[in-house]
Design an enzyme around this catalytic site. Structure first.
Site, short mmCIF file in Angstrom:
data_model
loop_
_atom_site.label_atom_id
_atom_site.label_comp_id
_atom_site.label_asym_id
_atom_site.label_seq_id
_atom_site.Cartn_x
_atom_site.Cartn_y
_atom_site.Cartn_z
N SER A 89 -13.89 -3.81 0.18
CA SER A 89 -14.77 -3.06 -0.72
C SER A 89 -16.24 -3.29 -0.37
CB SER A 89 -14.52 -3.45 -2.18
OG SER A 89 -15.11 -2.52 -3.06
N GLY A 101 -16.83 0.02 -4.20
CA GLY A 101 -16.23 1.18 -4.84
C GLY A 101 -17.09 2.43 -4.81
N LEU A 116 -22.60 1.47 -3.54
CA LEU A 116 -23.60 1.24 -2.51
C LEU A 116 -23.64 2.37 -1.48
CD1 LEU A 116 -22.87 -2.57 -2.00
CD2 LEU A 116 -24.88 -1.57 -3.12
N TYR A 173 0.83 -1.20 0.00
CA TYR A 173 0.00 0.00 0.00
C TYR A 173 0.87 1.25 0.00
CZ TYR A 173 -4.15 -2.82 1.20
OH TYR A 173 -5.18 -3.71 1.21
#
Length: 323
Positions: free
Chosen positions: A211, A215, A218, A53
């Site tokens: 998720s 993304g 929702l 990351y």
């Protein structure tokens, strides 16, 4: 905040896990530190990261930000159940990625240094390594546990049969094996219900959905669109075009229930078998505070059935495709 056990272990973690993938590339260090402080204030004790990351800045940047936060003291490290991952390539030279015993040893040492800690609470394999035998992987993990450098081992993006092979190999060595599985799981993406969730239940793994808002689809994307708020990149635009009718029905139902769409999505995951904690990855403090609301949302059976009508799920295998 509510707490539960991570899979079959005695480790208690918050029902929400703070994902840190945005720290560095999209969230400045000072803001990331504030988000982590507020997460503790809200009772979130479970943080997830990975050695890759922050790659948009440089590989390992997110772990460095967390390490700098721990260095401030005040019990920050002691209050945190720290999870990180390995697998992705950290360089161009051979053996700088995947799950060889050599890379496991090198990767954990590098993560410990960036994180500024002497141990990792949950060390996760970010992907299956089809080239490395389980005997080699488990031997390397056993050494790290014996050295006190890691405590538990988890997986991410494994299939159900990968979990089964891993656990049977660990059992033959009298080793605890996997205690968790991170999977792509939300109302729109329910494939793991076929075999991953049943495998996790059977072997006592806690499932950590990543998720959870698909993304942003929702999270009230159509309402945001009407209000002129940017709805995301090309991938989100394409997905919305294919799912617009479902998303509209979902947002209408959330409004009927009197909750934000994102709250419903997270609250639904908290009702699913084997799910320990959805991973929320805020870019801003407001996004974190919004996610915390979901723990207080209760969905009754009628609401769960309506969500299944909008987003049909899967029966477990083999009934999903046979009898």
């Amino acid at each position: 905040m509510e707490y539960t056990y991570l899979g079959r272990t005695g480790l208690r973690v918050s029902r929400l896990c703070l994902g840190t993938m945005n720290f560095g590339p999209f969230t400045e260090e000072a803001d990331a530190h504030q988000i982590m402080d507020v997460a503790h204030e809200q009772g979130i004790n479970f943080f997830d990261t990975a050695n890759t990351y922050g790659r948009q800045v440089h590989l390992g940047r997110t772990e460095e930000i967390i390490g700098d936060w721990f260095a401030k003291g005040g019990g920050r490290r002691e209050k945190t159940v720290l999870a990180t991952k390995l697998y992705g390539d950290m360089g161009d030279w051979p053996n700088e990625g995947k799950l060889s015993a050599l890379n496991i040893r090198r990767a954990v040492e590098a993560s410990l240094k960036r994180l500024g800690t002497d141990h990792i609470d949950l060390y996760q394999m970010h992907h299956i390594d089809r080239a490395t035998p389980w005997e080699e992987i488990w031997q390397a993990m056993e050494v790290l546990v014996a050295q006190g450098k890691i405590i538990y081992v988890g997986s991410s993006n494994f299939a159900g049969w990968h979990i089964a092979r891993a656990q049977e190999a660990a059992k033959a060595r009298n080793f605890l094996g996997l205690v968790s599985e991170q999977s792509y799981y939300n109302l729109l993406e329910r494939t793991v219900e076929l075999e991953v969730l049943p495998a996790a239940e059977s072997y006592g793994l806690g499932v950590l959905p990543w998720s959870p808002l698909h993304g942003g689809l929702l999270g009230g994307v159509l309402r945001n669109e009407r209000e002129g708020v940017r709805r995301g990149g090309e991938r989100v635009v394409e997905a919305l075009a294919a799912k617009r009718e479902q998303i509209q029905a979902y947002e209408d139902f959330a409004a009927e229930l009197g909750h934000e769409p994102g709250d419903i999505a997270l609250a639904w995951l908290l009702t699913r078998p084997a799910v320990t904690a959805p991973i929320v990855g805020p870019r801003t403090l407001d996004q974190l505070q919004a996610a915390v609301r979901a723990v207080d949302v209760t969905l009754d059976q009628k609401s769960l059935e309506r969500l299944d009508e909008i987003f049909p799920g899967h029966r477990p295998a083999p009934e999903a495709y046979a009898w």
